[in-house]
Design an enzyme around this catalytic site. Structure first.
Site, PDB file in Angstrom:
ATOM      1  N   THR A   1     -12.295   0.874   1.077  1.00 22.88           N
ATOM      2  CA  THR A   1     -11.394   1.286   0.006  1.00 22.88           C
ATOM      3  C   THR A   1     -11.390   2.788  -0.237  1.00 22.88           C
ATOM      4  O   THR A   1     -10.362   3.354  -0.622  1.00 22.88           O
ATOM      5  CB  THR A   1     -11.765   0.534  -1.289  1.00 22.88           C
ATOM      6  OG1 THR A   1     -11.748  -0.869  -1.016  1.00 22.88           O
ATOM      7  CG2 THR A   1     -10.813   0.847  -2.424  1.00 22.88           C
TER       8      THR A   1
ATOM      9  N   HIS B   1      -9.049   2.953   4.810  1.00 29.24           N
ATOM     10  CA  HIS B   1      -8.460   4.182   4.281  1.00 29.24           C
ATOM     11  C   HIS B   1      -8.883   5.388   5.113  1.00 29.24           C
ATOM     12  O   HIS B   1      -9.888   5.349   5.825  1.00 29.24           O
ATOM     13  CB  HIS B   1      -8.831   4.353   2.809  1.00 29.24           C
ATOM     14  CG  HIS B   1      -7.927   3.588   1.891  1.00 29.24           C
ATOM     15  ND1 HIS B   1      -6.882   4.181   1.229  1.00 29.24           N
ATOM     16  CD2 HIS B   1      -7.896   2.269   1.565  1.00 29.24           C
ATOM     17  CE1 HIS B   1      -6.246   3.263   0.510  1.00 29.24           C
ATOM     18  NE2 HIS B   1      -6.846   2.097   0.692  1.00 29.24           N
TER      19      HIS B   1
ATOM     20  N   HIS C   1      -1.598  22.424  33.533  1.00 28.04           N
ATOM     21  CA  HIS C   1      -1.225  21.100  33.033  1.00 28.04           C
ATOM     22  C   HIS C   1       0.166  20.736  33.518  1.00 28.04           C
ATOM     23  O   HIS C   1       0.418  19.614  33.954  1.00 28.04           O
ATOM     24  CB  HIS C   1      -1.248  21.080  31.503  1.00 28.04           C
ATOM     25  CG  HIS C   1      -2.613  21.030  30.921  1.00 28.04           C
ATOM     26  ND1 HIS C   1      -2.885  20.454  29.696  1.00 28.04           N
ATOM     27  CD2 HIS C   1      -3.798  21.483  31.384  1.00 28.04           C
ATOM     28  CE1 HIS C   1      -4.172  20.564  29.438  1.00 28.04           C
ATOM     29  NE2 HIS C   1      -4.744  21.193  30.443  1.00 28.04           N
TER      30      HIS C   1
ATOM     31  N   ASP D   1      -2.562 -12.548  -0.472  1.00 31.84           N
ATOM     32  CA  ASP D   1      -3.748 -11.766  -0.136  1.00 31.84           C
ATOM     33  C   ASP D   1      -4.496 -11.490  -1.440  1.00 31.84           C
ATOM     34  O   ASP D   1      -4.081 -10.659  -2.251  1.00 31.84           O
ATOM     35  CB  ASP D   1      -3.365 -10.453   0.549  1.00 31.84           C
ATOM     36  CG  ASP D   1      -2.866 -10.661   1.969  1.00 31.84           C
ATOM     37  OD1 ASP D   1      -3.084 -11.751   2.521  1.00 31.84           O
ATOM     38  OD2 ASP D   1      -2.244  -9.736   2.520  1.00 31.84           O
TER      39      ASP D   1
ATOM     40  N   GLU E   1       0.832  -1.206   0.000  1.00 35.23           N
ATOM     41  CA  GLU E   1       0.000   0.000   0.000  1.00 35.23           C
ATOM     42  C   GLU E   1       0.866   1.256   0.000  1.00 35.23           C
ATOM     43  O   GLU E   1       0.572   2.233  -0.688  1.00 35.23           O
ATOM     44  CB  GLU E   1      -0.922   0.001   1.222  1.00 35.23           C
ATOM     45  CG  GLU E   1      -1.757   1.266   1.415  1.00 35.23           C
ATOM     46  CD  GLU E   1      -2.887   1.396   0.409  1.00 35.23           C
ATOM     47  OE1 GLU E   1      -3.064   2.505  -0.138  1.00 35.23           O
ATOM     48  OE2 GLU E   1      -3.595   0.401   0.164  1.00 35.23           O
TER      49      GLU E   1
END
Length: 428
Positions: free
Chosen positions: A192, A221, A316, A118, A39
């Site tokens: 997809t 995706h 924080h 695959d 990919e």
């Protein structure tokens, strides 16, 4: 991970309170199929030489992913040779290649010596009309031919629909039931075009879990920003394998990023994730791939971005210094990272400044620290202050305070004191 996803027993350690408790959940028993070399090759900037592919494959194997997925050997002569080369490396990870549902592609892939194939074919009406032009009966027949051949060769096989979330559910489940009966190791669902939501993913995975006995793989995706959420939803509802790429690179906006997925799963069960993956290797792995495709690691990248463990707001910072879990769900040290408390700004608080004073071994009272904190804020209203700027202010203030409180010094020392005081005033 077992071949029977529904019946497997988790081997993970005790999950955190943030983990789903559903009996189908696989948050403590999942596998990663790392697809940077398949990919990831579809990313706009990507071009991997054979040497670079081998380097990336070894780095991914060192990280500990269970599978590496490579570009189809049918894509080009070099892709074929690269499959052969990586299959011969003797890596711990299983080597897969991604092929069309085509017997010739399957035969070519088997020749390279990979551990598994695959197989994929489009099942949505739009892909059936505008991509391969075949109906569901053809897809059923072709799937049986290809799967039967692959199984006869003794290698692993996954069968996936393409564009699963825009496919007819009845068609989809019939196809999955058919290939499950043929003995595939996994069936795959693919978002997809990145249109699915976590709720849709949960529903499809749970439905599919009731139809097949084999493992389930998810490919998501990120076109609409849901890739990690969809991957987590899939695993939480029974999906056993998730496809990732380093930094999420891939076609268009890419897929699930390896680091982001690991971060999400770590939050559910840190001990399990630490036992599976070499988390300290993540930063070098991401830098390797970023350099290979000519991009920078984003400032807000999961875990390794330079802002990932940076704390700025005063309230924080105080809490972080007292107990890091107040504002951190991930422990930076588990990933070979360190937290950074930023204090050179107008939002800084005196507790954070006090921490830096102690690190520098300066002797200031709380009231004095509050005073110098006000000076830092004044300077920061003019321009941002680096840590070097802040340290200079703290040291000059410390010297000034000590000099004012010290006994009368000699003429030479007095000259030095005046100079130091002047520098402090200029800095402040």
């Amino acid at each position: 991970t077992s071949n029977n996803g529904a019946a497997s027993v988790s081997t993970g350690t005790q999950p955190s309170p943030y983990a789903p408790s559903d009996f189908l959940s696989r948050v403590s028993d999942f596998a990663i199929i790392e697809s940077t070399l398949r990919e990831g090759e579809q990313f706009a900037n990507a071009f991997f030489s054979t040497e670079k592919k081998i380097e990336i494959a070894k780095a991914l194997d060192n990280f500990g992913v269970e599978y590496l997925e490579l570009t189809s050997p049918a894509a080009s002569k070099q892709s074929y040779e690269d499959c052969q080369a990586i299959a011969k490396l003797g890596l711990k990870a299983k080597i897969l290649t991604h092929v069309r549902c085509n017997i010739n592609d399957a035969k070519m892939a088997i020749e390279t010596g990979v551990d598994g194939l695959d197989v994929v074919i489009g099942t949505s009406s739009i892909l059936r009309e505008f991509s391969h032009g075949k109906d569901m009966n053809y897809i059923m027949e072709k799937a049986e031919e290809v799967i039967t051949y692959i199984k006869s060769q003794g290698v692993e096989v996954r069968f996936s629909s393409e564009d699963s979330f825009r496919s007819d559910l009845v068609d989809l489940l019939s196809l999955y039931r058919h290939v499950d009966a043929l003995g595939v190791n996994r069936v795959g669902i693919a978002d997809t075009v990145g249109c699915a939501t976590p709720l849709q993913v949960a529903e499809l995975v749970r439905t599919l879990r009731g139809v097949v006995s084999c493992d389930i793989e998810g490919h998501f995706h990120d076109d609409t920003g849901c890739a990690i959420g969809n991957a987590f939803s899939a695993v939480a509802n029974g999906c056993t394998h998730v496809d990732t790429t380093v930094l999420g690179i891939g076609e268009r906006n890419g897929i699930v990023p390896l680091g982001g997925f690991v971060a999400r799963m770590y939050a559910c069960n840190p001990d399990y994730v630490k036992s599976k993956y070499n988390l300290h290797a993540l930063r070098d792995l991401e830098n390797l791939v970023a350099d290979a495709v000519g991009i920078s690691v984003p400032f807000n990248n999961y875990i390794t971005g330079y802002c990932a463990f940076t704390h700025k707001a005063g309230i924080h910072a105080k809490a972080i210094l007292n107990n890091p879990t107040t504002y951190e769900i991930l422990k930076p040290e588990d990933f070979g990272m360190t937290r950074y408390v930023s204090i050179g700004h107008r939002l800084t608080g005196w507790n954070a400044v006090k921490n830096r004073v102690e690190q520098l071994d300066l002797k200031l009272s709380d009231d004095q620290i509050k005073e110098v904190t006000a000076k830092i804020k004044q300077l920061a209203d003019i321009r941002p202050q680096t840590m070097e700027d802040v340290d200079r202010v703290l040291r000059d203030f410390h010297n000034e305070v000590n000099n004012l409180e010290a006994p009368v010094a000699s003429e030479k020392e007095s000259s030095g004191i005046a100079s130091s005081s002047s520098r402090a005033q200029q800095a402040l």
